[in-house]
Design a protein around this motif. Structure first.
Motif, PDB file in Angstrom:
ATOM      1  N   PRO A 285       0.847  -1.199   0.000  1.00 47.80           N
ATOM      2  CA  PRO A 285       0.000   0.000   0.000  1.00 47.80           C
ATOM      3  C   PRO A 285       0.880   1.246   0.000  1.00 47.80           C
ATOM      4  N   TYR A 286       0.312   2.360  -0.462  1.00 50.80           N
ATOM      5  CA  TYR A 286       1.084   3.574  -0.687  1.00 50.80           C
ATOM      6  C   TYR A 286       0.503   4.746   0.092  1.00 50.80           C
ATOM      7  N   ARG A 287       1.389   5.463   0.770  1.00 43.82           N
ATOM      8  CA  ARG A 287       1.015   6.696   1.480  1.00 43.82           C
ATOM      9  C   ARG A 287       1.586   7.904   0.730  1.00 43.82           C
ATOM     10  N   SER A 288       0.765   8.931   0.521  1.00 47.87           N
ATOM     11  CA  SER A 288       1.220  10.215   0.028  1.00 47.87           C
ATOM     12  C   SER A 288       0.493  11.294   0.832  1.00 47.87           C
ATOM     13  N   SER A 289       0.561  12.547   0.397  1.00 51.16           N
ATOM     14  CA  SER A 289       0.016  13.640   1.212  1.00 51.16           C
ATOM     15  C   SER A 289      -0.621  14.723   0.353  1.00 51.16           C
ATOM     16  N   ASN A 290      -1.556  15.461   0.978  1.00 49.67           N
ATOM     17  CA  ASN A 290      -2.145  16.667   0.391  1.00 49.67           C
ATOM     18  C   ASN A 290      -1.573  17.854   1.163  1.00 49.67           C
ATOM     19  N   VAL A 291      -0.604  18.525   0.589  1.00 52.88           N
ATOM     20  CA  VAL A 291       0.155  19.529   1.339  1.00 52.88           C
ATOM     21  C   VAL A 291       0.322  20.808   0.517  1.00 52.88           C
ATOM     22  N   CYS A 292       0.642  21.888   1.223  1.00 55.50           N
ATOM     23  CA  CYS A 292       0.943  23.159   0.574  1.00 55.50           C
ATOM     24  C   CYS A 292       1.908  23.932   1.462  1.00 55.50           C
ATOM     25  N   ALA A 293       2.529  24.935   0.888  1.00 55.51           N
ATOM     26  CA  ALA A 293       3.469  25.771   1.647  1.00 55.51           C
ATOM     27  C   ALA A 293       2.931  27.186   1.848  1.00 55.51           C
ATOM     28  N   ALA A 294       1.674  27.417   1.491  1.00 57.36           N
ATOM     29  CA  ALA A 294       1.085  28.753   1.620  1.00 57.36           C
ATOM     30  C   ALA A 294       0.954  29.145   3.090  1.00 57.36           C
ATOM     31  N   ASN A 295       1.098  30.439   3.362  1.00 55.24           N
ATOM     32  CA  ASN A 295       1.013  30.942   4.730  1.00 55.24           C
ATOM     33  C   ASN A 295      -0.393  31.344   5.139  1.00 55.24           C
ATOM     34  N   THR A 296      -1.294  31.454   4.157  1.00 55.74           N
ATOM     35  CA  THR A 296      -2.679  31.800   4.456  1.00 55.74           C
ATOM     36  C   THR A 296      -3.576  31.090   3.462  1.00 55.74           C
ATOM     37  N   VAL A 297      -4.863  31.025   3.766  1.00 57.56           N
ATOM     38  CA  VAL A 297      -5.806  30.323   2.899  1.00 57.56           C
ATOM     39  C   VAL A 297      -6.129  31.239   1.718  1.00 57.56           C
ATOM     40  N   ASP A 298      -5.386  31.029   0.642  1.00 60.14           N
ATOM     41  CA  ASP A 298      -5.520  31.886  -0.531  1.00 60.14           C
ATOM     42  C   ASP A 298      -5.385  31.038  -1.785  1.00 60.14           C
ATOM     43  N   ALA A 299      -5.195  31.687  -2.931  1.00 56.39           N
ATOM     44  CA  ALA A 299      -5.086  30.961  -4.191  1.00 56.39           C
ATOM     45  C   ALA A 299      -3.898  30.009  -4.177  1.00 56.39           C
ATOM     46  N   GLN A 300      -2.773  30.423  -3.597  1.00 55.33           N
ATOM     47  CA  GLN A 300      -1.608  29.545  -3.520  1.00 55.33           C
ATOM     48  C   GLN A 300      -1.941  28.274  -2.752  1.00 55.33           C
ATOM     49  N   ALA A 301      -2.622  28.430  -1.612  1.00 57.94           N
ATOM     50  CA  ALA A 301      -3.008  27.262  -0.819  1.00 57.94           C
ATOM     51  C   ALA A 301      -3.883  26.322  -1.638  1.00 57.94           C
ATOM     52  N   ALA A 302      -4.789  26.892  -2.421  1.00 58.04           N
ATOM     53  CA  ALA A 302      -5.704  26.071  -3.210  1.00 58.04           C
ATOM     54  C   ALA A 302      -4.978  25.322  -4.310  1.00 58.04           C
ATOM     55  N   TYR A 303      -4.172  26.035  -5.115  1.00 57.98           N
ATOM     56  CA  TYR A 303      -3.585  25.327  -6.262  1.00 57.98           C
ATOM     57  C   TYR A 303      -2.481  24.375  -5.823  1.00 57.98           C
ATOM     58  N   GLU A 304      -1.728  24.690  -4.772  1.00 60.60           N
ATOM     59  CA  GLU A 304      -0.722  23.738  -4.307  1.00 60.60           C
ATOM     60  C   GLU A 304      -1.380  22.482  -3.744  1.00 60.60           C
ATOM     61  N   SER A 305      -2.492  22.655  -3.045  1.00 59.82           N
ATOM     62  CA  SER A 305      -3.196  21.489  -2.521  1.00 59.82           C
ATOM     63  C   SER A 305      -3.789  20.642  -3.641  1.00 59.82           C
ATOM     64  N   VAL A 306      -4.358  21.291  -4.638  1.00 60.25           N
ATOM     65  CA  VAL A 306      -4.915  20.537  -5.756  1.00 60.25           C
ATOM     66  C   VAL A 306      -3.819  19.757  -6.482  1.00 60.25           C
ATOM     67  N   PHE A 307      -2.665  20.378  -6.719  1.00 61.65           N
ATOM     68  CA  PHE A 307      -1.573  19.672  -7.388  1.00 61.65           C
ATOM     69  C   PHE A 307      -1.085  18.502  -6.534  1.00 61.65           C
ATOM     70  N   SER A 308      -0.930  18.730  -5.228  1.00 61.64           N
ATOM     71  CA  SER A 308      -0.504  17.650  -4.336  1.00 61.64           C
ATOM     72  C   SER A 308      -1.505  16.507  -4.357  1.00 61.64           C
ATOM     73  N   LEU A 309      -2.778  16.875  -4.277  1.00 56.35           N
ATOM     74  CA  LEU A 309      -3.832  15.869  -4.219  1.00 56.35           C
ATOM     75  C   LEU A 309      -3.873  15.032  -5.488  1.00 56.35           C
ATOM     76  N   TRP A 310      -3.765  15.689  -6.633  1.00 54.45           N
ATOM     77  CA  TRP A 310      -3.851  14.922  -7.873  1.00 54.45           C
ATOM     78  C   TRP A 310      -2.597  14.109  -8.128  1.00 54.45           C
ATOM     79  N   GLY A 311      -1.452  14.575  -7.708  1.00 58.87           N
ATOM     80  CA  GLY A 311      -0.262  13.737  -7.790  1.00 58.87           C
ATOM     81  C   GLY A 311      -0.425  12.474  -6.968  1.00 58.87           C
ATOM     82  N   ALA A 312      -1.016  12.628  -5.770  1.00 58.06           N
ATOM     83  CA  ALA A 312      -1.229  11.476  -4.894  1.00 58.06           C
ATOM     84  C   ALA A 312      -2.290  10.535  -5.450  1.00 58.06           C
ATOM     85  N   VAL A 313      -3.445  11.087  -5.828  1.00 57.41           N
ATOM     86  CA  VAL A 313      -4.557  10.245  -6.287  1.00 57.41           C
ATOM     87  C   VAL A 313      -4.184   9.502  -7.563  1.00 57.41           C
TER      88      VAL A 313
END
Length: 520
Positions: free
Chosen positions: A348-376
């Motif tokens: 089985p494989y573990r990955s993560s949904n992560v971001c480096a943004a300092n606040t809940v903004d566009a950066q947080a959204a797109y980094e999380s989406v990229f992380s999530l889709w790389g994992a999924v």
């Protein structure tokens, strides 16, 4: 929380925000609890030949360079199994045959048991289990800003985890409650996990005392004996190697104790390309693979067949500042490649949904989406930090947890297999409407009015004027309102009286004994 009707994207209570009797808002509605299963083939980052080259290079690292093992017990176990252990140091080298022998022993798929059987999870195959953010030192919301972890925020985040049906696992302390003494913090926090939620949880391998206490609390929570616990894995831990190429005494102790009791070890090297690993993706993942395989050998030497999850957490750093970066193209490539290696070993494989943004903004959204889709699309089975992670792991955000939960529900809807049959192809509806008509009032549409599409918690599909009349709320403001409403709606799940009494007695005894050492 009201149970959703059957059907993809079904909700209760109508559209979110619609009010019921009086001024009380309708209950927050979300799809009912389920564990997503990915119907799509994982995406490969490299060819089969390239993957084999990484595997062989990893074996070469273990055989020629070796790993520093800072545990006398682990070195003794590995030496007895045939590893080359330095007589005057910590370096351990692994023969290729020793690694090959460990591959294939852990189960490719297993059940991770919760105290509520309805919340038990399948791990492996195409199944996906989402963990909440774990181990953040700070909490954040719009009113309070960024503040050090404390018990109030810890408990509120635990309540949110219980309420959000798409979050399946308490992936460690969502925020570190620094106002609890470190010697007994694990006892109080794990007790909160099993009394305030009924989901699968994680215990930290910070010394043998803590992980042994975690195993015992998992046993008590389920109301089972030792033999049943060992037959039915009920606890997971994350083992982070000290990259580059090192396993410390605490982490080795966690592998040994968990494997002995047949509980779930998730071995995750923290390999940041350019800092703790080579600057290239291929080099960083080769090192990640070597460290993961060393943990696999230790686990399977202790107990052949003990559940083991291959963890990938390779990303890169900002070369100007050295700060970790997440949600980058390199992170996505590493996630895909890590999944390929896990499948190569039948793990089985573990990955993560992560971001480096300092606040809940566009950066947080797109980094999380990229992380999530790389994992999924990499074939993830355990998705760590799936909801609430911010600031490179330094912050647990209340608003981000709700935003991420909505995103995870959208992914779950996307992963629901399409139904293609006479009914869904809707030829009769086309006959009814005919050329130039519309389908809003068609019988086929009306029969599916509330279940046809996923209705997001956060996205606002009103026109501009209607949105203005509603006060022009942005996504973060909506998430702020929703997390507070979810806390208001929280109800503690029932706990058997005998379980509560045994748990309280165990925690009291361990506190009287002093808990766990703090000199680490």
């Amino acid at each position: 929380m009201a149970e959703a009707r059957s059907g993809r994207g079904a909700r209760t209570g109508g559209r979110r925000g619609r009010r019921g009797d009086g001024d009380a808002p309708a209950a927050v509605a979300q799809p009912a609890w389920r564990q997503p299963r990915n119907p799509y083939a994982p995406v490969a980052a490299v060819s089969a030949d390239q993957l084999e080259a990484i595997h062989l290079a990893s074996l070469g690292v273990l055989e020629e360079i070796g790993i520093d093992i800072l545990s006398a017990e682990a070195k003794s176990i590995l030496k007895a199994a045939g590893a080359d252990v330095a007589a005057d140091g910590d370096r351990v080298r692994f023969d290729r045959g020793m690694v090959d022998e460990a591959i294939g022993k852990p189960p490719a798929e297993f059940t991770l048991h919760a105290r509520n059987p309805e919340h038990s999870l399948r791990v492996g195959g195409a199944w996906i289990a989402n963990c909440a953010v774990g181990s953040a030192p700070n909490a954040h919301d719009m009113e309070g800003g960024r503040r050090p972890g404390n018990s109030t925020d810890f408990l509120n985040l635990i309540k949110l985890i219980q309420k959000l049906d798409i979050v399946h696992i308490i992936g460690g302390y969502p925020v570190e409650p620094l106002d609890r003494h470190p010697s007994i913090r694990h006892l109080d926090c794990l007790s909160d996990f099993v009394t305030m939620t009924d989901k699968v949880f994680h215990a930290y391998s910070l010394g043998r005392e803590r992980i042994r206490d975690g195993i015992e609390i998992a046993r008590i929570a389920r109301g089972v004996d030792d033999a049943t616990l060992e037959a039915e894995p009920s606890l997971m831990t994350i083992i982070n190697s000290n990259s580059p190429l090192k396993l410390d005494d605490f982490m080795c102790g966690g592998v040994i104790e968990m494997a002995r009791r047949n509980q779930v070890v998730v071995l995750t090297p923290f390999t940041l390309a350019g800092a703790m690993a080579p600057v290239t993706v291929a080099g960083a993942v080769t090192q990640q693979n070597a460290e993961a395989l060393a943990g696999l050998v230790l686990s399977q030497t202790v107990r052949p067949g003990a559940p083991f999850v291959y963890g990938g957490f390779t990303s890169n750093v900002d070369m100007k500042s050295g700060a970790p970066a997440f949600g980058t193209p390199e992170y996505m490539q590493s996630a895909l490649l890590g999944g390929q290696l896990a499948r190569r070993y039948g793990l089985p494989y573990r990955s993560s949904n992560v971001c480096a943004a300092n606040t809940v903004d566009a950066q947080a959204a797109y980094e999380s989406v990229f992380s999530l889709w790389g994992a999924v699309m990499g074939g993830v089975n355990i998705l760590k930090h799936a909801a609430g992670w911010m600031e490179g792991g330094l912050q647990a955000s209340f608003e981000k947890m709700v935003l991420d939960a909505d995103l995870l529900q959208m992914v779950a809807a996307f992963l629901t297999p399409l139904e293609v049959n006479d009914d869904t192809m809707a030829i009769d509806a086309m006959r009814e409407v005919g050329p130039g008509g519309h389908f809003f009032g068609a019988a086929h549409t009306m029969e599916r009015y509330t279940t046809a599409f996923y209705n997001p918690l956060i996205s606002d599909w009103r026109n501009y004027e209607a949105w203005q009349e509603a006060g022009s709320p942005n996504a973060c403001e909506k998430a702020n309102r929703l997390y507070k409403q979810l806390l208001d709606e929280y109800e503690q799940p029932p706990v058997d009286d005998a379980v509560r009494e045994e748990l309280e007695a165990f925690v009291a005894r361990r506190k009287e004994e002093g808990g766990a050492p703090t000199d680490f």
